[in-house]
Design a protein around this motif. Structure first.
Motif, PDB file in Angstrom:
ATOM      1  N   TYR A 395     -15.854 -22.484  10.764  1.00  0.00           N
ATOM      2  CA  TYR A 395     -15.914 -21.090  11.211  1.00  0.00           C
ATOM      3  C   TYR A 395     -16.387 -20.164  10.087  1.00  0.00           C
ATOM      4  O   TYR A 395     -17.106 -19.199  10.326  1.00  0.00           O
ATOM      5  N   ARG A 396     -15.959 -20.432   8.840  1.00  0.00           N
ATOM      6  CA  ARG A 396     -16.223 -19.494   7.740  1.00  0.00           C
ATOM      7  C   ARG A 396     -17.717 -19.433   7.419  1.00  0.00           C
ATOM      8  O   ARG A 396     -18.273 -18.351   7.227  1.00  0.00           O
ATOM      9  N   ALA A 397     -18.344 -20.607   7.407  1.00  0.00           N
ATOM     10  CA  ALA A 397     -19.773 -20.645   7.115  1.00  0.00           C
ATOM     11  C   ALA A 397     -20.556 -19.939   8.221  1.00  0.00           C
ATOM     12  O   ALA A 397     -21.510 -19.187   7.964  1.00  0.00           O
ATOM     13  N   MET A 398     -20.141 -20.173   9.477  1.00  0.00           N
ATOM     14  CA  MET A 398     -20.790 -19.494  10.617  1.00  0.00           C
ATOM     15  C   MET A 398     -20.646 -17.989  10.490  1.00  0.00           C
ATOM     16  O   MET A 398     -21.583 -17.219  10.718  1.00  0.00           O
ATOM     17  N   ALA A 399     -19.436 -17.555  10.150  1.00  0.00           N
ATOM     18  CA  ALA A 399     -19.163 -16.118  10.058  1.00  0.00           C
ATOM     19  C   ALA A 399     -19.993 -15.492   8.946  1.00  0.00           C
ATOM     20  O   ALA A 399     -20.568 -14.407   9.118  1.00  0.00           O
ATOM     21  N   ALA A 400     -20.084 -16.182   7.822  1.00  0.00           N
ATOM     22  CA  ALA A 400     -20.842 -15.627   6.694  1.00  0.00           C
ATOM     23  C   ALA A 400     -22.307 -15.468   7.080  1.00  0.00           C
ATOM     24  O   ALA A 400     -22.941 -14.443   6.782  1.00  0.00           O
ATOM     25  N   GLU A 401     -22.856 -16.468   7.788  1.00  0.00           N
ATOM     26  CA  GLU A 401     -24.251 -16.407   8.221  1.00  0.00           C
ATOM     27  C   GLU A 401     -24.452 -15.246   9.205  1.00  0.00           C
ATOM     28  O   GLU A 401     -25.445 -14.506   9.133  1.00  0.00           O
ATOM     29  N   ALA A 402     -23.482 -15.079  10.109  1.00  0.00           N
ATOM     30  CA  ALA A 402     -23.592 -13.989  11.099  1.00  0.00           C
ATOM     31  C   ALA A 402     -23.557 -12.627  10.404  1.00  0.00           C
ATOM     32  O   ALA A 402     -24.350 -11.728  10.729  1.00  0.00           O
ATOM     33  N   VAL A 403     -22.683 -12.480   9.432  1.00  0.00           N
ATOM     34  CA  VAL A 403     -22.574 -11.170   8.759  1.00  0.00           C
ATOM     35  C   VAL A 403     -23.794 -10.928   7.867  1.00  0.00           C
ATOM     36  O   VAL A 403     -24.258  -9.780   7.753  1.00  0.00           O
ATOM     37  N   ASP A 404     -24.365 -11.972   7.284  1.00  0.00           N
ATOM     38  CA  ASP A 404     -25.652 -11.811   6.561  1.00  0.00           C
ATOM     39  C   ASP A 404     -26.681 -11.197   7.504  1.00  0.00           C
ATOM     40  O   ASP A 404     -27.419 -10.266   7.140  1.00  0.00           O
ATOM     41  N   ALA A 405     -26.743 -11.730   8.728  1.00  0.00           N
ATOM     42  CA  ALA A 405     -27.731 -11.245   9.708  1.00  0.00           C
ATOM     43  C   ALA A 405     -27.427  -9.801  10.108  1.00  0.00           C
ATOM     44  O   ALA A 405     -28.344  -8.982  10.262  1.00  0.00           O
ATOM     45  N   VAL A 406     -26.159  -9.456  10.246  1.00  0.00           N
ATOM     46  CA  VAL A 406     -25.771  -8.090  10.611  1.00  0.00           C
ATOM     47  C   VAL A 406     -26.178  -7.124   9.502  1.00  0.00           C
ATOM     48  O   VAL A 406     -26.766  -6.060   9.758  1.00  0.00           O
ATOM     49  N   LEU A 407     -25.879  -7.494   8.263  1.00  0.00           N
ATOM     50  CA  LEU A 407     -26.189  -6.598   7.143  1.00  0.00           C
ATOM     51  C   LEU A 407     -27.691  -6.392   7.031  1.00  0.00           C
ATOM     52  O   LEU A 407     -28.159  -5.281   6.767  1.00  0.00           O
ATOM     53  N   SER A 408     -28.434  -7.455   7.269  1.00  0.00           N
ATOM     54  CA  SER A 408     -29.878  -7.324   7.193  1.00  0.00           C
ATOM     55  C   SER A 408     -30.373  -6.401   8.316  1.00  0.00           C
ATOM     56  O   SER A 408     -31.225  -5.533   8.102  1.00  0.00           O
ATOM     57  N   ARG A 409     -29.811  -6.528   9.527  1.00  0.00           N
ATOM     58  CA  ARG A 409     -30.175  -5.651  10.643  1.00  0.00           C
ATOM     59  C   ARG A 409     -29.831  -4.180  10.333  1.00  0.00           C
ATOM     60  O   ARG A 409     -30.550  -3.259  10.695  1.00  0.00           O
ATOM     61  N   LEU A 410     -28.706  -3.982   9.629  1.00  0.00           N
ATOM     62  CA  LEU A 410     -28.286  -2.612   9.297  1.00  0.00           C
ATOM     63  C   LEU A 410     -29.026  -2.062   8.077  1.00  0.00           C
ATOM     64  O   LEU A 410     -28.810  -0.922   7.670  1.00  0.00           O
ATOM     65  N   GLY A 411     -29.870  -2.933   7.471  1.00  0.00           N
ATOM     66  CA  GLY A 411     -30.638  -2.491   6.309  1.00  0.00           C
ATOM     67  C   GLY A 411     -29.790  -2.367   5.059  1.00  0.00           C
ATOM     68  O   GLY A 411     -30.105  -1.617   4.141  1.00  0.00           O
ATOM     69  N   ARG A 412     -28.687  -3.114   5.028  1.00  0.00           N
ATOM     70  CA  ARG A 412     -27.847  -3.081   3.834  1.00  0.00           C
ATOM     71  C   ARG A 412     -27.986  -4.410   3.093  1.00  0.00           C
ATOM     72  O   ARG A 412     -28.166  -5.462   3.701  1.00  0.00           O
ATOM     73  N   GLY A 413     -27.875  -4.365   1.782  1.00  0.00           N
ATOM     74  CA  GLY A 413     -27.948  -5.597   0.987  1.00  0.00           C
ATOM     75  C   GLY A 413     -26.814  -6.526   1.393  1.00  0.00           C
ATOM     76  O   GLY A 413     -25.676  -6.085   1.540  1.00  0.00           O
ATOM     77  N   ALA A 414     -27.145  -7.797   1.587  1.00  0.00           N
ATOM     78  CA  ALA A 414     -26.115  -8.713   2.068  1.00  0.00           C
ATOM     79  C   ALA A 414     -25.138  -9.101   0.975  1.00  0.00           C
ATOM     80  O   ALA A 414     -23.943  -9.169   1.184  1.00  0.00           O
ATOM     81  N   GLY A 415     -25.643  -9.359  -0.225  1.00  0.00           N
ATOM     82  CA  GLY A 415     -24.768  -9.914  -1.253  1.00  0.00           C
ATOM     83  C   GLY A 415     -24.267 -11.274  -0.793  1.00  0.00           C
ATOM     84  O   GLY A 415     -24.782 -11.859   0.156  1.00  0.00           O
ATOM     85  N   ARG A 416     -23.245 -11.750  -1.439  1.00  0.00           N
ATOM     86  CA  ARG A 416     -22.726 -13.073  -1.089  1.00  0.00           C
ATOM     87  C   ARG A 416     -21.391 -12.881  -0.397  1.00  0.00           C
ATOM     88  O   ARG A 416     -20.571 -12.065  -0.823  1.00  0.00           O
ATOM     89  N   SER A 417     -21.168 -13.620   0.674  1.00  0.00           N
ATOM     90  CA  SER A 417     -19.879 -13.514   1.356  1.00  0.00           C
ATOM     91  C   SER A 417     -18.753 -13.875   0.384  1.00  0.00           C
ATOM     92  O   SER A 417     -18.836 -14.897  -0.303  1.00  0.00           O
TER      93      SER A 417
END
Ligand SMILES: Cc1cc2nc3c(=O)[nH]c(=O)nc-3n(C[C@H](O)[C@H](O)[C@H](O)COP(=O)(O)OP(=O)(O)OC[C@H]3O[C@@H](n4cnc5c(N)ncnc54)[C@H](O)[C@@H]3O)c2cc1C
Length: 516
Positions: A395-417
């Protein structure tokens, strides 16, 4: 960062992690007034994991769950934190490494209190060729485990077992042969992992709202209906659809092939109170097994089936079919001295796997699901990101990937989960957990919060079972439980034995009346 975890709440509960009726009302009001960056649909392991990752990375987050935390598939799993042996059998080395890495993270950092090492015994009684193959698979699994950070030393290695070992580990197995033992991770309780994730997200400021159903998304406007009656429209920059097998309702373009997996509940003494998971292959298969999984409450869960489910996914909990019951009992009976019968089955449960159909596949419901990959899918549809599939273990790896995609959509730097370094509520290193002044059973469920739970009452909910009234009180005061079903079917698992549940209902009702 919105509200990093705060400590020092009453009874050792971090203030920010307590889910209370008052907090729910306040969070609902604030969500309506201010909206959020991310609204997550579904309070299973995927949604709770996404809410935590997003909140820990500084986003404002609401987690909306129509029923209760872990109301869906996430409480019907086999409760294993897999190292990916099954993926190796399918040649999917990448998935196996990811699983092994995530298992090491859970066992070593994020939830050492909720995951324990479990030996799996493949007896020669199942066939010498079967145990030999399991031994080979186990050694490959060990090699993968040693190759990931934190994996070396996290579990014992695969080894041959003598006849005496077999009898000691699973006394119910026919004597006379040896076997092979390999190791994996076992969750104390899958629903507890979900509740713990959601509370940790709440400690980072996430608004965790159970009894809130998402009925539609129209641009940034998200429509909700509330369990207490009424509705609301709130604003969210992004919606993450983590509704499991129900995801297609918000994302009709996603192709899922739900598959039912069933378990039977047995008294552990019927197998001689095993300390290892008895592992027997399904007749004719070299990669699918039936497991008799020992549980802390003197029970064994016998699973697991894989049945494609056609048609619309119902809201009601699925049930094992008579054919699945026969298949499970018949398979394990091949190696037992005294065969199990349906009279030994004191409970049963089933869940639907949200398996993703690959874009390339032409198959549909009705075809075999057992060999479908357990890969997850991220799929954008306007402002809605669907994240579905995968496994509880990852679940954690999936969640991190999903939030990377959200941050990129919001135009914010993703950084590392940050979540692989972030202990969940109640987590502590193994040494510190051994020093927690509370019964071991509570430490395995609540970690460092166990003393707070113990102080709330030690009397059993039902005579002959280990669950305490203190656990029910804690569930209402800190874990967002609002109903009898929340208490008996998710915060505790008394409900897995229907006869015990009937006896527990009046106690749960009294706790709810006194504490809410
Ligand atoms: C029998 C079985 C055994 C398994 N064993 C294992 C195992 O041992 N180890 C492992 O790693 N994995 C295992 N898995 C896989 C794992 O359980 C699932 O991959 C995982 O639990 C899926 O979680 P989820 O959060 O995506 O879905 P769910 O847990 O189903 O969560 C979805 C949630 O969304 C909510 N929801 C739906 N619609 C709405 C809406 N409109 N508004 C608000 N809320 C909504 C539902 O109520 C539900 O709580 C098993 C699966 C099955 C079926």
């Amino acid at each position: 960062m919105p509200g990093a975890p705060t400590s020092g709440g009453t009874g050792g509960v971090p203030c920010g992690a307590a889910l209370t009726p008052a907090r729910r009302a306040r969070d609902l009001q604030l969500l309506t007034e201010r909206g959020v960056d991310v609204l997550v649909v579904g309070g299973g392991v995927t949604g709770a994991g996404v809410a935590l990752d997003a909140a820990a990375r500084g986003l404002t987050v609401a987690l909306c769950e129509r029923t209760d935390l872990a109301a869906g598939t996430s409480r019907w799993s086999s409760k294993l934190v897999h190292g990916g042996l099954r993926y190796l059998a399918h040649g999917e080395l990448g998935l196996a490494r990811e699983s092994a890495r995530e298992r090491a993270v859970l066992m070593g950092v994020t939830a050492p209190h909720l995951v324990r090492p479990l030996p799996f015994l493949v007896p020669d009684a199942a066939g010498r060729d079967v145990s030999a193959l399991a031994g080979l698979g186990g050694l490959l699994g060990d090699a993968v485990r040693r190759s990931v950070p934190g994996g070396r030393g996290s579990l014992p290695g695969t080894a041959r077992a003598s006849g005496a070992d077999v009898t000691r580990l699973v006394p119910g197995v026919r004597p006379g042969g040896g076997g092979v033992v390999f190791w994996d991770g076992q969750l104390t309780d899958d629903a507890r992992l979900v509740v713990t994730l959601a509370r940790t997200a709440a400690a980072f400021g996430a608004r965790v709202l159970t009894g809130v159903r998402v009925t539609g998304v129209d641009g940034p406007a998200v429509s909700l209906t509330l369990a207490e009656g009424g509705s609301a429209v709130v604003r969210a920059a992004v919606v993450v659809n983590a509704a499991g097998v129900w995801s297609q309702r918000l994302a009709p373009g996603v192709r899922l092939v739900p598959s039912r997996g069933s378990h039977l509940v047995l008294r552990a003494d019927r197998l001689g109170s095993p300390s290892a998971a008895l592992t027997v292959p399904l007749p004719g298969s070299r990669s699918r097994y039936v497991f008799a999984l020992p549980q802390p409450e003197g029970l064994v869960y016998l699973g697991l089936t894989d049945e494609p489910v056609a048609g619309a996914v119902p809201d009601a909990d699925p049930q094992p079919s008579a054919g699945e019951v026969d298949q499970l009992l018949g398979t394990v009976n091949r190696v037992l001295v005294t065969p199990l019968t349906s009279a030994d089955v004191i409970g049963a449960f089933a869940g639907l796997r949200p398996l993703v159909l690959p874009v390339s596949a032409g198959a549909g419901p009705g075809d075999s699901t057992a060999d479908l990959s357990r890969k997850h899918l991220l799929h954008w549809d306007g402002p809605v990101l669907t994240v579905v599939g995968g496994k509880l273990s990852t679940y954690r790896a999936m969640a991190a990937e999903a939030v990377d995609a959200v941050l990129s959509r919001l135009g914010r730097g993703a950084g590392r989960s940050p979540t692989d370094r972030l202990p969940l509520v109640g987590a502590a290193p193994a040494g510190a957990l051994r020093r927690v002044a509370a019964p071991g059973r509570l430490v395995a469920r609540y970690g460092t919060e166990a003393p707070a739970v113990a102080r709330l009452g030690a009397e059993p909910v039902v005579d002959g079972r280990p669950e305490t009234v203190g656990e029910l009180r804690f569930a209402v005061r800190a874990e967002g439980a609002r109903t009898v079903a929340d208490l008996l079917d998710r915060r505790t698992r008394i409900g897995l034995v229907p006869g015990d549940r009937v006896r527990a209902v009046p106690v749960a009702e009294a706790v709810l009346a006194a504490d809410t």
